[in-house]
Design a protein around this motif. Structure first.
Motif, PDB file in Angstrom:
ATOM      1  N   ASP A 144      69.953  56.428  76.294  1.00  0.00           N
ATOM      2  CA  ASP A 144      68.761  55.862  76.924  1.00  0.00           C
ATOM      3  C   ASP A 144      68.308  54.694  76.051  1.00  0.00           C
ATOM      4  N   ILE A 145      67.658  53.728  76.676  1.00  0.00           N
ATOM      5  CA  ILE A 145      67.219  52.526  75.954  1.00  0.00           C
ATOM      6  C   ILE A 145      65.744  52.291  76.249  1.00  0.00           C
ATOM      7  N   LEU A 146      64.935  52.250  75.199  1.00  0.00           N
ATOM      8  CA  LEU A 146      63.502  52.013  75.349  1.00  0.00           C
ATOM      9  C   LEU A 146      63.180  50.562  75.025  1.00  0.00           C
TER      10      LEU A 146
ATOM     11  N   VAL B 190      67.264  53.039  70.830  1.00  0.00           N
ATOM     12  CA  VAL B 190      68.522  53.267  71.543  1.00  0.00           C
ATOM     13  C   VAL B 190      69.025  54.635  71.090  1.00  0.00           C
ATOM     14  N   GLY B 191      69.053  55.598  72.003  1.00  0.00           N
ATOM     15  CA  GLY B 191      69.466  56.939  71.612  1.00  0.00           C
ATOM     16  C   GLY B 191      69.538  57.878  72.806  1.00  0.00           C
ATOM     17  N   ARG B 192      69.648  59.146  72.517  1.00  0.00           N
ATOM     18  CA  ARG B 192      69.765  60.137  73.573  1.00  0.00           C
ATOM     19  C   ARG B 192      68.415  60.774  73.861  1.00  0.00           C
ATOM     20  N   ASN B 193      68.224  61.145  75.124  1.00  0.00           N
ATOM     21  CA  ASN B 193      67.070  61.959  75.531  1.00  0.00           C
ATOM     22  C   ASN B 193      65.744  61.369  75.078  1.00  0.00           C
ATOM     23  N   LEU B 194      65.492  60.148  75.527  1.00  0.00           N
ATOM     24  CA  LEU B 194      64.226  59.493  75.180  1.00  0.00           C
ATOM     25  C   LEU B 194      63.145  59.745  76.220  1.00  0.00           C
ATOM     26  N   ALA B 195      63.260  60.845  76.945  1.00  0.00           N
ATOM     27  CA  ALA B 195      62.293  61.142  78.018  1.00  0.00           C
ATOM     28  C   ALA B 195      60.875  61.290  77.478  1.00  0.00           C
ATOM     29  N   GLU B 196      60.760  61.714  76.199  1.00  0.00           N
ATOM     30  CA  GLU B 196      59.410  61.858  75.641  1.00  0.00           C
ATOM     31  C   GLU B 196      58.726  60.513  75.492  1.00  0.00           C
ATOM     32  N   ASP B 197      59.517  59.437  75.517  1.00  0.00           N
ATOM     33  CA  ASP B 197      58.967  58.091  75.440  1.00  0.00           C
ATOM     34  C   ASP B 197      58.825  57.476  76.836  1.00  0.00           C
ATOM     35  N   LEU B 198      58.714  58.339  77.822  1.00  0.00           N
ATOM     36  CA  LEU B 198      58.710  57.909  79.222  1.00  0.00           C
ATOM     37  C   LEU B 198      57.658  56.842  79.477  1.00  0.00           C
TER      38      LEU B 198
ATOM     39  N   MET C  58      59.586  49.755  79.613  1.00  0.00           N
ATOM     40  CA  MET C  58      60.697  50.166  80.474  1.00  0.00           C
ATOM     41  C   MET C  58      61.592  51.140  79.727  1.00  0.00           C
ATOM     42  N   LEU C  59      62.049  52.168  80.445  1.00  0.00           N
ATOM     43  CA  LEU C  59      63.059  53.073  79.922  1.00  0.00           C
ATOM     44  C   LEU C  59      64.299  52.957  80.792  1.00  0.00           C
ATOM     45  N   VAL C  60      65.411  52.613  80.169  1.00  0.00           N
ATOM     46  CA  VAL C  60      66.685  52.561  80.870  1.00  0.00           C
ATOM     47  C   VAL C  60      67.404  53.884  80.596  1.00  0.00           C
ATOM     48  N   LYS C  61      67.658  54.639  81.651  1.00  0.00           N
ATOM     49  CA  LYS C  61      68.286  55.951  81.516  1.00  0.00           C
ATOM     50  C   LYS C  61      69.777  55.876  81.835  1.00  0.00           C
ATOM     51  N   ASN C  62      70.527  56.784  81.230  1.00  0.00           N
ATOM     52  CA  ASN C  62      71.935  56.996  81.589  1.00  0.00           C
ATOM     53  C   ASN C  62      72.756  55.712  81.497  1.00  0.00           C
ATOM     54  N   ALA C  63      72.626  55.044  80.367  1.00  0.00           N
ATOM     55  CA  ALA C  63      73.333  53.781  80.163  1.00  0.00           C
ATOM     56  C   ALA C  63      74.579  54.021  79.316  1.00  0.00           C
ATOM     57  N   LYS C  64      75.710  53.524  79.772  1.00  0.00           N
ATOM     58  CA  LYS C  64      76.948  53.600  78.996  1.00  0.00           C
ATOM     59  C   LYS C  64      77.113  52.278  78.261  1.00  0.00           C
TER      60      LYS C  64
END
Length: 405
Positions: free
Chosen positions: A18-20, A29-37, A1-7
């Motif tokens: 983003d949270i992987l 836990v970091g920014r722009n983890l789309a490559e780990d989609l 699961m990828l959690v996007k846009n989490a504050k």
């Protein structure tokens, strides 16, 4: 699961990340983890994401009182409220005061809980310290009643109290007024960590502050109802005189204010709901102490943030991080790499009224119906699996925490 846009809250800062999640754990836990989609994407849409709440004080009524609540209904209510882990008290029927009773309770829980759970063991006036010692590593603490209890769990003999303290890994107590001081002195003498349940009086805070100042390992818990409700609320109507009865009883507005300050500034350490459901017909029939609370604890406590009584970083500490640290849960309480992927997404702008028809608890009422919530729980995730999302529940997958730490 990828959690996007989490504050999320990191220290005292708010960070958008983003949270992987893989295999039920946080792995990045970091920014722009789309490559780990991954196949499953959960968009938090900029809402706050907090670690799952840990409620260290509940009465889920299994076994013996399942007409009031049971493990399925109670844990479902917990999940609805963002509580992913809870600890169940021992004053059931039979009471959890022997290894045999503990094993029976475990069997009843297995496969029937929506949230993860752990158990307290109970001390008795008949000096069951040998059983306490056997259970010490398998339960979160030994619960001792200094003031009042059902059955045989009120312990007044000093010798027996000392035996049970010695046999315990840590001790949790129901102690009020001067009994708070007595419990602290016992913990000091025997050198055991002490967890003081449901502190309700300003005077009791003085005992805790003094103990902490001289290095005694003591922790204070407060309930939402002792923060938000008081004697004036209880005395409003003939119904509230019956419904809003707890042990300890509700106190004054002055006590409310003192408790809030103690929670923010570290004299009190945790929020425990003391979720103690009774049916309304039971409350109407005779004086019955206890109220359901687990499903609205986070939504109510967020009101404290809105009203400036507690900061959001501190709220995360007292509802997530501190319970995990105090009770030795190594994989709970944080959004951090290696921890269980337990978390809750809230809409911090939803201040709608809590409605009767939304109640999940089998008790089918709440002292907070009609009050405006501080936030609304949107999604609750347990070990990487969505357990609640906008009114829809997942399958029961709760397990005993101490068996898997």
């Amino acid at each position: 699961m990828l959690v996007k846009n989490a504050k999320i809250i990191m220290g005292t800062e708010e960070v958008m990340v983003d949270i992987l999640i893989q295999d039920g754990k946080f792995v990045k836990v970091g920014r722009n983890l789309a490559e780990d989609l991954k196949e499953e994407i959960l968009d938090a849409k900029g809402h706050y994401v907090l670690p799952g709440m840990i409620d260290a004080h509940t009465h889920m009524r299994t076994p013996g009182f399942t007409h009031k609540e049971d493990i399925s209904s109670g844990s479902k209510a917990a999940i609805r409220g963002g509580v992913t882990s809870f600890f169940d008290m021992p004053n059931t029927d039979p009471a959890t005061v022997s290894m045999e009773a503990l094993e029976e309770k475990r069997n009843m829980y297995q496969g029937n809980s929506y949230a993860d759970y752990a158990f307290y063991f109970g001390g008795t006036r008949f000096d069951n310290h040998e059983e306490v010692q056997k259970a010490a590593e398998e339960t979160v603490a030994t619960k001792i009643f200094f003031n009042v209890s059902t059955g045989d769990m009120l312990v007044e003999d000093d010798r027996i109290l000392e035996n049970i303290f010695h046999a315990s890994k840590r001790v949790a107590v129901h102690a009020e007024r001067e009994m708070v001081e007595k419990a602290i002195q016992l913990a000091r003498k025997i050198k055991k960590p002490l967890y003081l349940c449901h502190i309700s009086l300003e005077k009791e805070l003085e005992y805790i502050r003094e103990a902490k100042e001289i290095g005694i390992e003591v922790y204070g818990e407060v309930t939402p109802h002792h923060l938000f409700l008081n004697e004036e609320d209880r005395e409003q109507t003939e119904e509230t005189k019956l419904f809003l009865r707890t042990k300890p009883e509700l106190k004054t507005k002055k006590d409310n204010e003192a408790l809030w300050k103690a929670l923010q500034y570290g004299i009190l350490d945790t929020i425990g709901t003391d979720h103690a459901p009774h049916l309304l017909e039971e409350k109407k029939a005779k004086l019955t102490f206890g109220m359901p609370s687990v499903e609205h604890s986070l939504e109510m406590m967020w009101k404290g943030v809105e009203e400036g009584k507690i900061t959001l970083p501190r709220l995360q500490e007292v509802m997530c991080e501190n319970p995990a640290n105090i009770f030795g849960l190594k994989t709970k309480g944080k959004i951090a790499v290696g921890y269980d992927a337990d978390f809750v997404i809230v809409d911090e702008k939803d201040h709608s009224e809590i409605q009767q028809e939304e109640i999940i608890s089998k008790a089918a009422w709440s002292p907070y119906v009609g009050q405006k919530r501080g936030c609304k729980v949107l999604t609750t995730v347990l070990r990487g699996e969505i357990m609640y999302h906008e009114g829809i529940f997942g399958k029961k997958r709760g397990r005993e925490i101490l068996k898997h730490e």
